[in-house]
Enzyme design. Structure first.
Site, PDB file in Angstrom:
ATOM      1  CB  VAL A   1      -4.334 -33.100  -9.394  1.00  0.00           C
ATOM      2  CG1 VAL A   1      -4.269 -34.343  -8.384  1.00  0.00           C
ATOM      3  CG2 VAL A   1      -3.914 -31.963  -8.776  1.00  0.00           C
TER       4      VAL A   1
ATOM      5  CB  THR B   1       3.271 -43.664 -11.289  1.00  0.00           C
ATOM      6  OG1 THR B   1       2.690 -42.245 -11.861  1.00  0.00           O
ATOM      7  CG2 THR B   1       2.372 -43.726  -9.933  1.00  0.00           C
TER       8      THR B   1
HETATM    9  N1  ASP Z   1      -1.366 -42.067 -13.154  1.00  0.00           N
HETATM   10  C1  ASP Z   1      -0.329 -41.249 -13.177  1.00  0.00           C
HETATM   11  C2  ASP Z   1      -0.879 -39.953 -13.406  1.00  0.00           C
HETATM   12  O1  ASP Z   1      -1.658 -40.094 -14.425  1.00  0.00           O
HETATM   13  C3  ASP Z   1       0.910 -41.494 -14.180  1.00  0.00           C
HETATM   14  C4  ASP Z   1       1.514 -42.946 -14.126  1.00  0.00           C
HETATM   15  O2  ASP Z   1       0.827 -43.875 -13.374  1.00  0.00           O
HETATM   16  O3  ASP Z   1       2.557 -43.393 -14.778  1.00  0.00           O
HETATM   17  O4  ASP Z   1      -0.289 -39.042 -12.899  1.00  0.00           O
END
Ligand code: ASP
Length: 303
Positions: free
Chosen positions: A191, A162
């Protein structure tokens, strides 16, 4: 008041093969965002520019290069927030938008709502003339391969790269933005934290701005971004607030993750409890970056 930007490229067990490209990607994005601030752009403009760059970079799980859900489709989530007014815009489960962060900004600026999802988000994009791309163009060869492997989730491998940015501009305004494809093989319609206000990000000129990354379901349970800012409000340093909040998330719901934080006075921190997190920051002193726990390298900006 000196301007600062901090960006991250996701907190997870980044394999060695992706390490250099991840660090290079966040460094470029931080410099791009900082040049927006130097040209007099707002914190909001800077975080949008930095995150757009990261969305366009296929190394990261956002925009081009996003992970695929259980059906082998891209479903993207993003948020942006303006610390001046607490205005925020978010989109979730959008499929064929190359830069969801800009669609999130349009939700914030052109609608009376805070979040649009799925078909509604796409209809809105169409109504404002935002270009769509064929969904296939967002899918990389590598991600297709990973999806075919049908990876079984474990707490750490779920989180992916992300992206996010936080900034303070020379007027002391703060902003945050976060964008993601979520976690590989997620259920259709899942989500995560990234587009949820107070979880994947939060920005308030009276306190600071945060962008989070890591296991989304854990981040949601502790509303990580707002939790960090609550500790800052209590007088703790940005680094302590982030560390204590991430530790709480680990102890309470067994989740790992990371966060970047900036204060209106230009302090900043980049913290994580995963194996690695690619991050970079630009402040009046130069370009800072890291990947491993406690790693903090510095380069002078070439200008
Ligand atoms: N927080 C993101 C999600 O769970 C994934 C990530 O931060 O890599 O969609």
């Amino acid at each position: 008041m000196s301007a600062v930007i901090v960006v991250h490229g996701g907190a997870w067990a980044i394999p060695n093969g992706l390490a250099k490209a991840s660090v290079d990607g966040v460094k470029v994005a931080a410099c791009d965002g900082f040049s927006v601030l130097q040209r007099g752009g707002s914190a909001l403009d800077a975080v949008e520019a930095a995150v757009r760059g990261l969305e366009d970079n296929t190394v990261f799980d956002a925009g081009h290069g996003a992970v695929l859900n259980a059906d082998g489709e891209v479903e993207l989530d993003a948020i942006i927030m303006d610390g001046r007014t607490l205005a925020s815009g978010a989109v979730s489960s959008v499929k064929n938008i190359a830069n969801p962060v800009s669609l999130a900004r349009a939700v914030m600026e052109k609608t009376a709502h805070v979040m649009l999802t799925s078909r509604g988000a796409n209809l809105f994009a169409e109504s404002i003339g935002m270009a769509t791309v064929p969904t296939d163009t967002l899918v990389t060869e590598n991600e297709m391969k990973e999806w075919r492997k049908n990876i079984t989730f474990s707490c750490h491998s779920r989180a992916h790269d992300t992206v996010g940015a936080v900034a303070v501009d020379s007027a002391g305004n703060v902003a945050c933005a976060t964008s993601t494809g979520g976690i590989r093989n997620k259920m259709v319609g899942r989500v995560g934290d990234s587009p949820i206000i107070g979880s994947g990000g939060y920005a308030d000129n009276f306190i600071g701005a945060v962008s989070c990354t890591g296991h989304g379901e854990s981040i949601l349970k502790v509303t990580l971004a707002r939790l960090i800012l609550s500790l800052v409000e209590q007088g703790k340093s940005l680094a302590d607030s982030s560390q204590l909040s991430l530790k709480y998330m680990g102890d309470r719901v067994l989740g790992a993750g990371g966060a970047i934080v900036v204060s209106p006075s230009g302090q900043w921190a980049a913290t994580f409890t995963t194996e690695r997190m690619a991050w970079a920051a630009v402040d009046h002193d130069g370009l800072w970056y890291g990947l491993e726990p406690n790693e903090r390298r510095k380069e002078q900006l070439s200008q």
